[in-house]
Design a protein around this motif. Structure first.
Motif, PDB file in Angstrom:
ATOM      1  N   HIS A  44      -8.205   9.400  -0.509  1.00 19.89           N
ATOM      2  CA  HIS A  44      -7.648  10.518   0.261  1.00 19.89           C
ATOM      3  C   HIS A  44      -8.774  11.447   0.697  1.00 19.89           C
ATOM      4  O   HIS A  44      -9.645  11.809  -0.089  1.00 19.89           O
ATOM      5  CB  HIS A  44      -6.646  11.268  -0.625  1.00 19.89           C
ATOM      6  CG  HIS A  44      -5.718  12.169   0.123  1.00 19.89           C
ATOM      7  ND1 HIS A  44      -6.153  13.206   0.919  1.00 19.89           N
ATOM      8  CD2 HIS A  44      -4.359  12.197   0.189  1.00 19.89           C
ATOM      9  CE1 HIS A  44      -5.101  13.828   1.435  1.00 19.89           C
ATOM     10  NE2 HIS A  44      -4.004  13.225   1.022  1.00 19.89           N
ATOM     11  N   ASN A  62      -0.903   3.134  -3.005  1.00 19.23           N
ATOM     12  CA  ASN A  62      -1.763   4.263  -2.631  1.00 19.23           C
ATOM     13  C   ASN A  62      -1.566   5.458  -3.565  1.00 19.23           C
ATOM     14  O   ASN A  62      -2.500   6.225  -3.795  1.00 19.23           O
ATOM     15  CB  ASN A  62      -1.498   4.706  -1.179  1.00 19.23           C
ATOM     16  CG  ASN A  62      -2.248   3.856  -0.160  1.00 19.23           C
ATOM     17  OD1 ASN A  62      -3.004   2.965  -0.520  1.00 19.23           O
ATOM     18  ND2 ASN A  62      -2.024   4.128   1.124  1.00 19.23           N
ATOM     19  N   HIS A  76      -4.978   7.353  -2.710  1.00 22.60           N
ATOM     20  CA  HIS A  76      -5.503   6.655  -1.538  1.00 22.60           C
ATOM     21  C   HIS A  76      -4.568   6.961  -0.374  1.00 22.60           C
ATOM     22  O   HIS A  76      -3.460   7.462  -0.563  1.00 22.60           O
ATOM     23  CB  HIS A  76      -5.568   5.158  -1.781  1.00 22.60           C
ATOM     24  CG  HIS A  76      -6.562   4.790  -2.851  1.00 22.60           C
ATOM     25  ND1 HIS A  76      -7.772   4.200  -2.588  1.00 22.60           N
ATOM     26  CD2 HIS A  76      -6.524   4.955  -4.193  1.00 22.60           C
ATOM     27  CE1 HIS A  76      -8.428   4.014  -3.718  1.00 22.60           C
ATOM     28  NE2 HIS A  76      -7.682   4.473  -4.708  1.00 22.60           N
ATOM     29  N   GLN A  77      -5.009   6.649   0.807  1.00 24.34           N
ATOM     30  CA  GLN A  77      -4.154   6.869   1.969  1.00 24.34           C
ATOM     31  C   GLN A  77      -4.514   5.887   3.074  1.00 24.34           C
ATOM     32  O   GLN A  77      -5.583   5.282   3.066  1.00 24.34           O
ATOM     33  CB  GLN A  77      -4.279   8.318   2.470  1.00 24.34           C
ATOM     34  CG  GLN A  77      -5.663   8.670   2.938  1.00 24.34           C
ATOM     35  CD  GLN A  77      -5.813  10.109   3.454  1.00 24.34           C
ATOM     36  OE1 GLN A  77      -6.920  10.548   3.716  1.00 24.34           O
ATOM     37  NE2 GLN A  77      -4.750  10.836   3.639  1.00 24.34           N
ATOM     38  N   SER A 105      -6.068   1.956   2.781  1.00 25.43           N
ATOM     39  CA  SER A 105      -6.074   2.506   1.412  1.00 25.43           C
ATOM     40  C   SER A 105      -7.403   3.171   1.042  1.00 25.43           C
ATOM     41  O   SER A 105      -7.882   3.030  -0.078  1.00 25.43           O
ATOM     42  CB  SER A 105      -5.741   1.415   0.382  1.00 25.43           C
ATOM     43  OG  SER A 105      -4.424   0.946   0.587  1.00 25.43           O
ATOM     44  N   GLU A 115      -3.203   0.184  -9.144  1.00 25.18           N
ATOM     45  CA  GLU A 115      -4.331  -0.261  -8.326  1.00 25.18           C
ATOM     46  C   GLU A 115      -5.152  -1.285  -9.115  1.00 25.18           C
ATOM     47  O   GLU A 115      -5.519  -1.032 -10.268  1.00 25.18           O
ATOM     48  CB  GLU A 115      -5.200   0.954  -7.975  1.00 25.18           C
ATOM     49  CG  GLU A 115      -6.389   0.628  -7.096  1.00 25.18           C
ATOM     50  CD  GLU A 115      -7.360   1.802  -7.012  1.00 25.18           C
ATOM     51  OE1 GLU A 115      -7.038   2.896  -7.524  1.00 25.18           O
ATOM     52  OE2 GLU A 115      -8.439   1.604  -6.438  1.00 25.18           O
ATOM     53  N   LYS A 165       0.815  -1.228   0.000  1.00 23.40           N
ATOM     54  CA  LYS A 165       0.000   0.000   0.000  1.00 23.40           C
ATOM     55  C   LYS A 165       0.848   1.278   0.000  1.00 23.40           C
ATOM     56  O   LYS A 165       0.415   2.308  -0.521  1.00 23.40           O
ATOM     57  CB  LYS A 165      -0.944  -0.011   1.211  1.00 23.40           C
ATOM     58  CG  LYS A 165      -0.229   0.023   2.539  1.00 23.40           C
ATOM     59  CD  LYS A 165      -1.139  -0.361   3.691  1.00 23.40           C
ATOM     60  CE  LYS A 165      -1.101  -1.840   3.930  1.00 23.40           C
ATOM     61  NZ  LYS A 165      -1.833  -2.275   5.120  1.00 23.40           N
TER      62      LYS A 165
END
Ligand code: FES
Ligand code: FES
Lengths: 204, 155
Positions: A79, A62, A71-72, A76, A127, A58
């Motif tokens: 954001h 991410n 993503h975070q 994931s 992803e 990730k």
């Protein structure tokens, strides 16, 4: 008698050098301390495993999203705050990544940071891809920004933003972010060994 | 470490630990209290300032990166005689309620108008993601459009 012992000892030593020297040409024989184990080329399949264990983590994926939003977090999630990639992957005109992310991790605010913090381009979306699909996209000049294998290895092993994955700092609760399952040194060696062995992608 | 920068047009030099958030320096050392502390996690935008013209959340900006930069806080956005279009619009639309979040919103808006002179509602939604506990978003949206009008009329 003493002299005979001497010859015997030298002969045994020579034999040892010959036997073990040919059996372990890189000085990596059992008990050898000539060089650190990491310098021995890893079998290509093992190198691929190690490399992809990192690249599918990730901390990497991410910021290689399939869409236009990073993503975070460990889960994931998209954001927060609707953050978007913008034209160049550095965020929107007035909501740049650098509004919050600077060149180093910020362990006070819990905001991660590294030089040129930004999203990978759309063409480098990882992803949802399998590890072999990711590797194939990495090697495809149409999707990898026109990089040669040498440039890919350089990017994977020397780019400060890529290597941030191994020093990801703490989150906003002060908890350390999860690191990839392979050490930085082993990962770098794996990338180099995989490339040197022909950058083969297994059939899976 | 020593860090030197211009803030609101005035050169400053501070002696401070390199990781210190710029917000701490602005409020506690330079005594400029207009910039607010909300979350300390780059999540709310109350601490937004400009660094070389870009909106930055100062709670998450280590002071070491301010070296040689031009910093603007809400105190430097305009003056009583020459209000910034954002200040003018904010007054006209009577935006604030408690006011705590407003300096951050105004700084974020001023930075946006330099990049997007006539923002659409979508531009505003995408770029101005600060948080207002009093939910003044509706008046803020009107004020942002008004600020764009004033700014383009001033050109
Ligand atoms: S105090 Fe900096 S973003 Fe909330
Ligand atoms: S006016 Fe009160 S938090 Fe925004």
């Amino acid at each position: 008698m003493k002299k005979a012992n001497h010859y015997y000892l030298i002969a045994m030593l020579l034999l040892g050098v010959l036997v073990f020297g040919f059996a372990y040409p890189d000085g990596q024989g059992e008990g050898s301390t000539a060089a650190p184990a990491a310098e021995a080329p890893m079998p290509a399949a093992a190198a691929f495993d190690q490399m992809m264990a990192v690249l599918t983590h990730k901390r990497c994926v991410n910021c290689h999203p399939a869409g236009d939003r990073p993503h975070q977090g460990e889960d994931s999630h998209l954001h927060h705050f609707g953050v978007q990639r913008g034209e160049t992957g550095h965020g929107l005109a007035a909501l740049q990544c650098s509004t919050c992310h600077q060149e180093t991790n910020n362990n006070i605010s819990g905001v991660p940071g590294a030089p040129h913090w930004h999203l990978a381009p759309r063409s480098m979306a990882w992803e949802g891809l399998s590890r072999t699909e990711i590797a194939a996209s990495m090697l495809d000049p149409a999707r990898n920004g026109g990089r040669s294998l040498e440039e890919i290895v350089h990017h994977l092993t020397e780019d400060a933003l890529v290597l941030w994955a191994f020093e990801p700092g703490v989150d906003d609760e002060g908890n350390p972010r999860e690191k990839p399952p392979v050490s930085k040194a082993d990962y770098i060696q794996a990338v180099k060994d995989w490339a040197a062995a022909g950058a083969q992608i297994p059939n899976e | 470490m020593q860090v030197s920068f211009n803030i609101n047009g005035t050169p400053q030099r501070v002696e401070v630990e390199e990781h210190t958030p710029l917000l701490w320096v602005i409020r506690d050392i330079l005594d400029l209290k207009g910039t607010k502390f909300g979350c300390g996690k780059a999540a709310c935008g109350a601490c937004t300032i400009h660094v070389d013209g870009e909106a930055v959340r100062s709670c998450s900006f280590p002071v070491q990166f301010a070296e040689g930069k031009n910093i603007t806080t809400i105190e430097g956005l305009g003056t009583g005689d020459a209000l910034h279009p954002v200040q003018q619009a904010w007054i006209e639309e009577v935006v604030p309620q408690c006011g705590y979040c407003q300096p951050g919103f105004m700084m974020a808006t001023a930075a946006m108008l330099e990049k997007i002179p006539n923002p659409t509602d979508e531009d505003i939604d995408n770029n101005i993601v600060n948080v207002c506990r009093c939910a003044t978003y509706y008046r803020m949206r009107k004020a942002i459009h008004r600020a764009a009008e004033i700014k383009s009329a001033n050109l």
